[in-house]
Motif scaffolding. Sequence first.
Motif, short mmCIF file in Angstrom:
data_model
loop_
_atom_site.label_atom_id
_atom_site.label_comp_id
_atom_site.label_asym_id
_atom_site.label_seq_id
_atom_site.Cartn_x
_atom_site.Cartn_y
_atom_site.Cartn_z
N THR A 1 0.82 -1.20 0.00
CA THR A 1 0.00 0.00 0.00
C THR A 1 0.86 1.25 0.00
O THR A 1 1.96 1.29 0.55
N ALA A 2 0.31 2.29 -0.63
CA ALA A 2 0.96 3.60 -0.68
C ALA A 2 -0.12 4.65 -0.83
O ALA A 2 -1.18 4.37 -1.39
N ARG A 3 0.14 5.84 -0.34
CA ARG A 3 -0.87 6.90 -0.45
C ARG A 3 -1.15 7.24 -1.90
O ARG A 3 -2.30 7.47 -2.28
N ASN A 4 -0.09 7.29 -2.71
CA ASN A 4 -0.25 7.65 -4.13
C ASN A 4 0.44 6.62 -5.00
O ASN A 4 1.60 6.82 -5.42
N PRO A 5 -0.21 5.49 -5.29
CA PRO A 5 0.43 4.43 -6.07
C PRO A 5 0.97 4.89 -7.42
O PRO A 5 2.00 4.39 -7.88
#
Length: 232
Positions: A31-35
């Motif tokens: 997961t990442a805030r802004n893939p």
Amino acid sequence: MASVLITGANRGIGLALVNIYLACGWHVYATARNPNSAKELQQLSAQQQDELLDILPLDVTDYEQLHHLALSLASRPIDVVINNAGLYGPKGYGFGNCDVDAWRSVMEVNAIAPAKLAEAFYPNLCLGERKVFAAVSSRVGSHTENTKGGGYIYRSSKAALNSVVKSLSNDLLPEGIKTVALHPGWVKTEMGGPNALISAQESALGLKRVIDNLSDSDSGSFLSFDGSHIPW
């Protein structure tokens, strides 16, 4: 096939963990805030021929988004959840100079969000075989080792995280889920700085080794990446 979910997976220790788990043949939910701006993760995804990597959007403090992500992965077994996402906050402050708004933000990311993550993916862990919830903490959260003072914001957030881990261990071990707080070492990352002692890969290798070798008696422990116990 074993699977792992890793938050804050777009850089530093999180990205190193993704690489190591993929190399070991695990299915990785990263997961990442802004893939879309996570270039290294996107490159890894393009290199995967076995579709072992899923890149998922998540701001760990957006609990509605977290809920929907958990719903999208419902019924999928997840063996290990690693709460790696963290926030240091302002640097260079001392007694009497703490930014209260920044303090609230750091506590939200480092202590509240991990508890909500555990709640969200508890059903998936119950379906997994290894059943581990690991939170990346820091030894600066140790009360025993705090002999210098200062660092109120980050120290208190990691001490709070350790308390969350301890409570989770009591609540979840009856379900077979082991819960640990992990110190990653002083790592050469954006947070750790260039003078740190070890690389993100060294840290991630150690963290995975610790996770792989956990027993029920380790649940609720505060462990370093080298396997040593850290006093609360």
